[in-house]
Design an enzyme around this catalytic site. Structure first.
Site, PDB file in Angstrom:
ATOM      1  N   ARG A   9      41.722  26.427  45.523  1.00 26.71           N
ATOM      2  CA  ARG A   9      40.620  26.496  46.487  1.00 26.71           C
ATOM      3  C   ARG A   9      39.404  27.072  45.794  1.00 26.71           C
ATOM      4  O   ARG A   9      39.496  28.056  45.073  1.00 26.71           O
ATOM      5  CB  ARG A   9      40.957  27.361  47.697  1.00 26.71           C
ATOM      6  N   VAL A  10      38.274  26.395  45.988  1.00 30.75           N
ATOM      7  CA  VAL A  10      36.989  26.952  45.601  1.00 30.75           C
ATOM      8  C   VAL A  10      36.159  27.043  46.872  1.00 30.75           C
ATOM      9  O   VAL A  10      36.378  26.294  47.828  1.00 30.75           O
ATOM     10  CB  VAL A  10      36.278  26.120  44.506  1.00 30.75           C
ATOM     11  N   SER A  11      35.213  27.971  46.886  1.00 29.31           N
ATOM     12  CA  SER A  11      34.496  28.278  48.124  1.00 29.31           C
ATOM     13  C   SER A  11      33.443  27.256  48.530  1.00 29.31           C
ATOM     14  O   SER A  11      33.029  27.229  49.677  1.00 29.31           O
ATOM     15  CB  SER A  11      33.835  29.651  48.013  1.00 29.31           C
ATOM     16  N   SER A  12      33.002  26.431  47.585  1.00 32.97           N
ATOM     17  CA  SER A  12      31.967  25.460  47.933  1.00 32.97           C
ATOM     18  C   SER A  12      32.051  24.262  46.999  1.00 32.97           C
ATOM     19  O   SER A  12      32.713  24.303  45.962  1.00 32.97           O
ATOM     20  CB  SER A  12      30.580  26.097  47.826  1.00 32.97           C
ATOM     21  N   GLN A  15      31.095  24.918  43.313  1.00 35.48           N
ATOM     22  CA  GLN A  15      32.008  25.613  42.414  1.00 35.48           C
ATOM     23  C   GLN A  15      32.974  24.618  41.776  1.00 35.48           C
ATOM     24  O   GLN A  15      33.321  23.596  42.361  1.00 35.48           O
ATOM     25  CB  GLN A  15      32.774  26.700  43.158  1.00 35.48           C
TER      26      GLN A  15
END
Length: 133
Positions: A9-12, A15
């Site tokens: 998972r990356v926040s945006s 990223q």
């Protein structure tokens, strides 16, 4: 036969998830078994995480780079860990925290250590999130 899955998972969208994917690949996770979400960790309403949950069977292994990939909220991380290990009966391995690997400590002491480390890291992750705000 049990399978090995990975979750990233990356926040945006800005990223890059490559570092996490490479860590999972180096740990033996096949590319087709890595699920990636690009959105905030504030909750578990993530489409690929939900797809992953449906695929997981008892005795499978879920690998993640770090505990904060599951989320940054103390209660939610604890709840997901419980669902994965107690309800789905899978193992979890956190690459950057070898103490958080349920494959090893199946005895009471191993479970106690993993639970203690998980609680501490979940607390730290939530504290960091609150300080960022």
């Amino acid at each position: 036969m049990s399978k090995i899955y990975g979750y990233v998972r990356v926040s945006s969208n800005e990223q890059n998830e490559i570092r996490q994917v490479l860590a999972l690949r180096n740990a033996g996770v096949e590319k087709r078994n890595i699920f990636v979400d690009k959105q905030s960790g504030k909750d578990f309403e993530r489409p690929n995480y939900k797809r992953l949950l449906k695929k997981l069977k008892p005795a499978d292994l879920l690998m993640i780079q770090s505990i904060d990939r599951l989320g940054r909220n103390y209660v939610e991380v604890q709840e997901q860990w419980r669902i994965l290990t107690k309800e789905k009966h899978i193992d979890i391995a956190v690459i950057d925290m070898p103490l958080l690997d349920t494959r090893g400590g199946k005895d009471l002491l191993g479970a106690f250590i993993a639970d203690l480390v998980l609680q501490i890291l979940s607390f730290v992750a939530q504290t960091e999130r609150e300080n960022i705000r």
